[in-house]
Design an enzyme around this catalytic site. Structure first.
Site, mmCIF file in Angstrom:
data_model
loop_
_atom_site.group_PDB
_atom_site.id
_atom_site.type_symbol
_atom_site.label_atom_id
_atom_site.label_comp_id
_atom_site.label_asym_id
_atom_site.label_seq_id
_atom_site.Cartn_x
_atom_site.Cartn_y
_atom_site.Cartn_z
ATOM 1 N N GLU A 109 40.231 46.028 32.359
ATOM 2 C CA GLU A 109 40.957 44.857 32.885
ATOM 3 C C GLU A 109 41.473 44.077 31.691
ATOM 4 O O GLU A 109 40.741 43.857 30.726
ATOM 5 C CB GLU A 109 40.004 44.005 33.743
ATOM 6 C CG GLU A 109 40.407 42.554 33.971
ATOM 7 C CD GLU A 109 41.698 42.362 34.767
ATOM 8 O OE1 GLU A 109 41.808 42.905 35.883
ATOM 9 O OE2 GLU A 109 42.592 41.660 34.250
ATOM 10 N N ALA A 141 45.469 48.410 29.704
ATOM 11 C CA ALA A 141 45.219 49.758 30.215
ATOM 12 C C ALA A 141 46.078 50.809 29.523
ATOM 13 O O ALA A 141 45.673 51.962 29.375
ATOM 14 C CB ALA A 141 45.479 49.785 31.714
ATOM 15 N N ASP A 159 44.228 49.610 40.261
ATOM 16 C CA ASP A 159 44.255 48.405 41.093
ATOM 17 C C ASP A 159 44.952 47.338 40.261
ATOM 18 O O ASP A 159 44.323 46.436 39.727
ATOM 19 C CB ASP A 159 42.806 48.003 41.404
ATOM 20 C CG ASP A 159 42.717 46.666 42.107
ATOM 21 O OD1 ASP A 159 43.721 46.225 42.685
ATOM 22 O OD2 ASP A 159 41.634 46.046 42.073
ATOM 23 N N TYR A 228 49.395 40.142 51.858
ATOM 24 C CA TYR A 228 50.325 40.705 50.876
ATOM 25 C C TYR A 228 51.738 40.632 51.465
ATOM 26 O O TYR A 228 51.904 40.658 52.688
ATOM 27 C CB TYR A 228 49.959 42.161 50.541
ATOM 28 C CG TYR A 228 48.768 42.313 49.609
ATOM 29 C CD1 TYR A 228 48.271 41.243 48.863
ATOM 30 C CD2 TYR A 228 48.144 43.545 49.459
ATOM 31 C CE1 TYR A 228 47.189 41.392 48.019
ATOM 32 C CE2 TYR A 228 47.054 43.705 48.607
ATOM 33 C CZ TYR A 228 46.582 42.623 47.891
ATOM 34 O OH TYR A 228 45.517 42.784 47.041
HETATM 35 N N1 AAT Z 1 41.708 43.748 43.558
HETATM 36 C C1 AAT Z 1 42.623 42.663 43.535
HETATM 37 C C2 AAT Z 1 43.957 42.997 43.386
HETATM 38 C C3 AAT Z 1 44.729 43.096 42.322
HETATM 39 S S1 AAT Z 1 44.201 42.545 40.826
HETATM 40 C C4 AAT Z 1 45.167 43.256 39.592
HETATM 41 C C5 AAT Z 1 44.534 43.073 38.219
HETATM 42 O O1 AAT Z 1 45.256 43.892 37.291
HETATM 43 C C6 AAT Z 1 44.564 41.655 37.647
HETATM 44 O O2 AAT Z 1 43.258 41.204 37.429
HETATM 45 C C7 AAT Z 1 45.348 41.794 36.337
HETATM 46 O O3 AAT Z 1 44.869 40.954 35.295
HETATM 47 C C8 AAT Z 1 45.136 43.267 36.011
HETATM 48 N N2 AAT Z 1 46.149 43.853 35.105
HETATM 49 C C9 AAT Z 1 47.477 43.628 35.081
HETATM 50 N N3 AAT Z 1 48.060 44.301 34.089
HETATM 51 C C10 AAT Z 1 47.089 44.998 33.445
HETATM 52 C C11 AAT Z 1 47.083 45.879 32.315
HETATM 53 N N4 AAT Z 1 48.210 46.167 31.635
HETATM 54 N N5 AAT Z 1 45.890 46.411 31.933
HETATM 55 C C12 AAT Z 1 44.744 46.123 32.601
HETATM 56 N N6 AAT Z 1 44.704 45.285 33.674
HETATM 57 C C13 AAT Z 1 45.854 44.722 34.095
HETATM 58 C C14 AAT Z 1 46.059 43.710 42.599
HETATM 59 C C15 AAT Z 1 46.738 43.067 43.742
HETATM 60 C C16 AAT Z 1 48.027 43.730 44.149
HETATM 61 C C17 AAT Z 1 48.999 42.735 44.698
HETATM 62 C C18 AAT Z 1 50.126 43.391 45.394
HETATM 63 N N7 AAT Z 1 51.201 42.470 45.700
#
Ligand code: AAT
Length: 292
Positions: A109, A141, A159, A228
């Protein structure tokens, strides 16, 4: 201080906005990556918002977290090594921990603030971090997967947030290439894949990239998440070349997993019938996606 977020004119869904009545703002902050907001709503419980976009609510988080996790993990027998991208709230970890075959869970994350805020306001999700099989990596990531060992993971769950901001590169070909490299032969990917009502071109692009990258099988699935945009969300399920994977019917059904639904932590949304139903597409979606 003025917010950079334009709540009513998001380029991912121009001309529309969904509203929830705010009872109380519980947290407002800013990380190097995004604006983080938590509020108590009058009808969906607590809500986590990143850069003006709803990420989860107490009431309907079960639909998203359970489907994005069990669609891939119930499609292969005995998953052992799992990687989660994003998911700093811990909800996907909580779902993975229902699978007793799993031996290790890596999570990458980017934003420590999301993790900390969820520990304070969403303990029923962040409980996922307490599983001793979990290893947390705070970072991007893209970088993590570039350095990940080859051929190790049975399943990777992406996710991630929408592809504006820190998740931009997570819908591009080089990222999918590194995912395929990190999977074992016959390993599976489940990727958050937006709305069939709003994001036809994005889904088509992701599908054609995935068909090129994953020579096993590639399928689009969807489910209902009322908070959503457009009320639905999709998932791309892909298998790397190797032992064949038939996503359409769960070969590792949740109903048969011992301890998967312990008292006090019942599954609220997913079951084997929902699994099969998720792959049934409306006629217009079939037409839009058939050539990709
Ligand atoms: N489970 C809840 C839903 C999510 S959270 C998406 C997560 O991805 C966030 O905490 C964000 O900080 C993380 N994130 C974003 N970019 C990166 C990256 N490059 N590397 C690692 N983590 C990342 C998703 C909801 C979907 C909504 C749809 N409209």
């Amino acid at each position: 201080k003025a917010s950079k977020v334009q709540y009513y004119n998001n380029p991912m869904w121009p001309g529309e906005a969904h509203s929830l009545k705010v009872e109380k703002i519980l947290y407002q902050g800013k990380s190097p990556y995004q604006e983080v907001l938590v509020f108590e709503s009058s009808t969906y419980g607590k809500v986590l918002v990143l850069d003006g976009i709803v990420q989860l609510t107490d009431k309907d988080e079960c639909a998203y977290q359970e489907m994005i996790t069990h669609l891939p993990l119930c499609s292969i027998s005995s998953p052992k090594k799992v990687l989660v991208i994003g998911g700093g709230d811990g909800g996907v970890l909580r779902e993975i921990s229902r699978h007793s075959s799993v031996e290790s869970i890596d999570i990458c994350e980017i934003d420590q603030l999301v993790i900390d805020v969820c520990k304070d306001f969403f303990p029923q999700l962040s409980v996922g971090f307490e599983d001793p099989r979990v290893q947390l990596h705070v970072g991007d990531a893209v970088e993590f997967l570039r350095n990940a060992p080859e051929g190790t993971y049975d399943a990777i769950i992406v996710d991630s947030s929408d592809p504006i901001g820190p998740a931009q590169e997570l819908v591009e070909k080089p990222f999918f290439d590194t995912i395929a490299r990190a999977l074992r032969p016959g390993g599976v990917l489940c990727n958050q894949a937006e709305s069939m009502w709003l994001h036809t071109h994005l889904i088509q692009d992701m599908l054609s990239i995935c068909h090129e990258t994953f020579k096993g099988s590639v399928h689009y699935a969807w489910t209902s998440v009322p908070t959503y945009p457009s009320g639905v969300i999709g998932f791309l399920l892909c298998a790397k070349e190797g032992p064949p994977v038939n996503f359409l019917t769960p070969i590792n059904p949740i109903e048969k997993l011992e301890g998967a639904t312990k008292a006090g932590r019942e599954i609220r949304f997913y079951n084997s019938e929902m699994h099969r139903a998720a792959f049934v597409l409306p006629t217009f979606v079939k037409k839009e996606l058939e050539a990709y």
